[in-house]
Scaffold this motif. Structure first.
Motif, PDB file in Angstrom:
ATOM      1  N   LYS A  32     -19.009  32.325 -94.448  1.00 49.45           N
ATOM      2  CA  LYS A  32     -19.777  31.321 -95.150  1.00 49.45           C
ATOM      3  C   LYS A  32     -19.010  30.605 -96.010  1.00 49.45           C
ATOM      4  N   THR A  33     -19.074  29.315 -95.780  1.00 52.08           N
ATOM      5  CA  THR A  33     -18.402  28.250 -96.568  1.00 52.08           C
ATOM      6  C   THR A  33     -19.211  27.309 -97.376  1.00 52.08           C
ATOM      7  N   PHE A  34     -19.055  27.060 -98.674  1.00 46.41           N
ATOM      8  CA  PHE A  34     -19.982  26.101 -99.269  1.00 46.41           C
ATOM      9  C   PHE A  34     -18.950  25.010 -99.529  1.00 46.41           C
ATOM     10  N   ARG A  75     -14.854  29.559 -99.971  1.00 44.11           N
ATOM     11  CA  ARG A  75     -15.247  30.630 -98.974  1.00 44.11           C
ATOM     12  C   ARG A  75     -15.579  31.930 -99.625  1.00 44.11           C
ATOM     13  N   ARG A 100     -15.161  35.756 -95.221  1.00 41.87           N
ATOM     14  CA  ARG A 100     -15.101  35.347 -93.703  1.00 41.87           C
ATOM     15  C   ARG A 100     -14.520  36.526 -92.913  1.00 41.87           C
ATOM     16  N   SER A 150     -24.413  36.274-101.563  1.00 44.38           N
ATOM     17  CA  SER A 150     -24.249  35.328-100.640  1.00 44.38           C
ATOM     18  C   SER A 150     -24.550  36.144 -99.182  1.00 44.38           C
ATOM     19  N   CYS A 166     -27.555  35.505 -96.442  1.00 41.61           N
ATOM     20  CA  CYS A 166     -27.234  35.332 -95.016  1.00 41.61           C
ATOM     21  C   CYS A 166     -27.926  36.308 -94.268  1.00 41.61           C
ATOM     22  N   ARG A 186     -31.482  34.996 -94.459  1.00 42.70           N
ATOM     23  CA  ARG A 186     -31.300  33.706 -93.835  1.00 42.70           C
ATOM     24  C   ARG A 186     -31.815  32.568 -94.851  1.00 42.70           C
ATOM     25  N   TYR A 194     -29.422  31.466 -96.677  1.00 46.13           N
ATOM     26  CA  TYR A 194     -28.416  30.794 -96.241  1.00 46.13           C
ATOM     27  C   TYR A 194     -28.103  31.015 -94.600  1.00 46.13           C
ATOM     28  N   PRO A 218     -25.353  31.305 -92.044  1.00 41.81           N
ATOM     29  CA  PRO A 218     -24.156  31.691 -92.058  1.00 41.81           C
ATOM     30  C   PRO A 218     -23.113  30.565 -91.392  1.00 41.81           C
ATOM     31  N   THR A 219     -21.867  30.408 -91.818  1.00 43.27           N
ATOM     32  CA  THR A 219     -20.884  29.567 -91.080  1.00 43.27           C
ATOM     33  C   THR A 219     -20.539  29.923 -89.830  1.00 43.27           C
ATOM     34  N   ALA A 259     -28.960  34.992 -87.416  1.00 43.66           N
ATOM     35  CA  ALA A 259     -27.973  33.866 -87.719  1.00 43.66           C
ATOM     36  C   ALA A 259     -28.346  32.590 -86.710  1.00 43.66           C
TER      37      ALA A 259
END
Length: 242
Positions: free
Chosen positions: A9-11, A22, A25, A49, A53, A56, A58, A60-61, A78
């Protein structure tokens, strides 16, 4: 029941010149049916976080979150559609945060009973089960018809827990569920969680107290250890300077 693979996950913080954060990862783990995975680590390392994820909240990246659902079979959360996520939350996934968010001026009894009404129970059936759950979580009977917005923080959290646990979900996500509870109520919550595990509920959660987490978790993912191993692996990949 749950298999997380290479999750990241990246913000992006646009107000700071597109600064990227991050929290994690390439994170992978599995949770079997009726098992509880506890996630531990200091503040800011990404515990909540990860839970968001999986639920859901968030997106996910990168990576996948494979969930063995009743509605759809094995599904990557995801990649699932918003409609699928809504159906799963209604039918088989519950999430407990530290904060109760409900429609104002709805009695506590009906706040808890609502989850069963969504699954087809009659109002009478739902209220009987809601009464039992509120009683088990030490909510006094004279508060059942009161509005949760008027409750103390600990009372609100007990209503929050009752609303999630009454549905007996297949997957239960917990973010600091006992942080504002007294010792006796915490023990009751742990008893309920262990009962649900025996009935097949799979759980993933964060607790502020390692001792409390140890009483219910089958395994603990310590993000400090995981992060250290990631850093060591990255260091090994850097060519030595000549």
């Amino acid at each position: 029941m749950l298999k997380v693979q290479s999750l990241a996950k990246t913000f992006e913080l646009s107000m700071t010149g597109q600064m990227k954060i991050r929290p994690f990862r390439d994170l992978s783990f599995e949770v079997g049916r009726g098992q509880f995975l506890g996630i531990a680590g200091p503040s800011g390392i990404g515990k909540s976080s990860i839970l968001k994820c999986v639920y859901r909240t968030y997106l996910p990246t990168a990576g996948s979150i494979l969930y063995d659902s009743e509605l759809y079979g094995e599904l990557d959360l995801a990649q699932a559609t918003e409609r699928q996520i809504v159906h799963l939350r209604r039918a088989e996934i519950s999430y407990v945060t530290q904060f109760l968010k409900v429609i104002p001026r709805i009695p506590a009894l009906d706040v808890v009973a609502e989850r069963l009404l969504l699954r087809g129970a009659t109002m009478e059936e739902a209220r009987v089960q809601a009464q039992d759950m509120l009683q088990r979580l030490n909510i006094p009977q004279d508060l059942w018809s009161a509005f949760p917005a008027t409750f103390s923080g600990g009372e609100q959290q007990r209503v929050n827990l009752a609303r999630a646990l009454i549905a007996r979900p297949r997957l239960l996500i917990l973010d600091e569920p006992t942080a504002s509870l007294d010792h006796d109520t915490t023990l009751k919550v742990l008893q309920l969680l262990n009962e649900m595990k025996e009935q097949g509920t799979t759980m993933i959660g964060v607790f502020h107290d390692w001792d409390v987490m140890g009483r219910v978790a089958d395994d603990i993912l310590d993000l400090r250890i995981w992060q250290a191993s990631q850093n060591a692996a990255e260091t090994e990949q850097i060519p030595a300077a000549r």
